[in-house]
Design a protein around this motif. Structure first.
Motif, short mmCIF file in Angstrom:
data_model
loop_
_atom_site.label_atom_id
_atom_site.label_comp_id
_atom_site.label_asym_id
_atom_site.label_seq_id
_atom_site.Cartn_x
_atom_site.Cartn_y
_atom_site.Cartn_z
N UNK A 133 0.86 -1.18 0.00
CA UNK A 133 0.00 0.00 0.00
C UNK A 133 0.90 1.24 0.00
N UNK A 134 0.62 2.16 -0.89
CA UNK A 134 1.53 3.30 -1.07
C UNK A 134 1.22 4.46 -0.13
N UNK A 135 2.22 5.31 0.11
CA UNK A 135 2.00 6.49 0.97
C UNK A 135 0.86 7.38 0.47
N UNK A 136 0.63 7.35 -0.83
CA UNK A 136 -0.45 8.15 -1.40
C UNK A 136 -1.80 7.77 -0.78
N UNK A 137 -1.90 6.51 -0.46
CA UNK A 137 -3.12 5.99 0.14
C UNK A 137 -3.38 6.65 1.50
N UNK A 138 -2.33 6.79 2.29
CA UNK A 138 -2.49 7.34 3.64
C UNK A 138 -2.52 8.85 3.68
N UNK A 139 -1.90 9.46 2.68
CA UNK A 139 -1.65 10.91 2.74
C UNK A 139 -2.91 11.72 3.01
N UNK A 140 -2.84 12.54 4.01
CA UNK A 140 -3.96 13.44 4.31
C UNK A 140 -5.16 12.76 4.95
N UNK A 141 -4.98 11.52 5.41
CA UNK A 141 -6.12 10.84 6.03
C UNK A 141 -6.49 11.48 7.36
N UNK A 142 -7.76 11.75 7.55
CA UNK A 142 -8.24 12.30 8.82
C UNK A 142 -8.54 11.18 9.81
#
Ligand code: GDP
Ligand code: MG
Length: 174
Positions: A75-84
């Motif tokens: 799973x890439x960092x893009x997936x997590x980025x900015x998650x609330x």
């Protein structure tokens, strides 16, 4: 007065994490359509949306599901980025998924999330009581130790799924 005041709408990115097969896609489907399907619904790299109305605000949840990358731990960092908010899901009938959740937690909590990300531990498949391998007590104490919120759910029956989404909504607003 409150009637004439326009409702605020906030966008909330929520990601689903956890071992393959724990019910992430099934939970996503429950959140958004109140449905359950036997065939594994892989929602894929995009997200589903669901509005949650609180007293003062409407939250537009973007619920991100993986397309199976969790199997390969890719799973890439893009997936997590900015998650609330992030739901860390395990299956109460499979102890290895609970162990796996703790590994994810260690890796993730420092790297990807800010202090304000709402982290929620979710013990899914609560309907499989007769096959239970992880007690609710264990889930709760892991959550307490690591400062997470905790809920047991069943995507199959729908038990606690709506309450979970509402709980996240309230915490995100704090
Ligand atoms: P994912 O890989 O984490 O996305 O898991 P899926 O949502 O694809 O679910 C994996 C399997 O578990 C499927 O066969 C689902 O039907 C089943 N499943 C998902 N949630 C539940 C649940 O709450 N209870 C039971 N008994 N089965 C579930
Ligand atoms: Mg899936």
């Amino acid at each position: 007065d409150t009637l004439s005041r326009p409702m605020r709408t906030l966008r909330v990115k929520m990601v689903l994490l956890g071992a393959s097969g724990v019910g992430k896609s099934s939970l996503a489907l429950r959140f958004c359509k109140d449905e359950f399907r036997r065939t594994s619904p892989t929602v894929g790299c995009a997200y589903l949306t669901q509005a949650v109305h609180l007293r003062e605000v409407t939250l537009r949840f973007e619920i991100w599901d993986t397309a199976g990358e969790e199997k390969y731990h890719s799973v890439t960092p893009l997936y997590y980025r900015g998650a609330h908010a992030a739901l860390l899901v395990y299956d109460i009938s499979k102890r290895d998924t609970f162990i796996r959740a703790q590994v994810w937690l260690r890796e993730l909590e420092k790297q990807y999330f800010s202090g304000s990300t709402v982290l929620w531990l979710v013990g899914n498949k609560g309907d499989l009581e007769q096959h239970r391998q992880v007690s609710a007590q264990e889930g709760q104490s892991l959550a307490n130790d690591r400062g997470l919120f905790f809920t047991e759910t069943s995507a199959l029956s729908g038990d606690q799924v709506e309450q979970l989404l509402l709980g996240v909504a309230h915490r995100v607003c704090e």
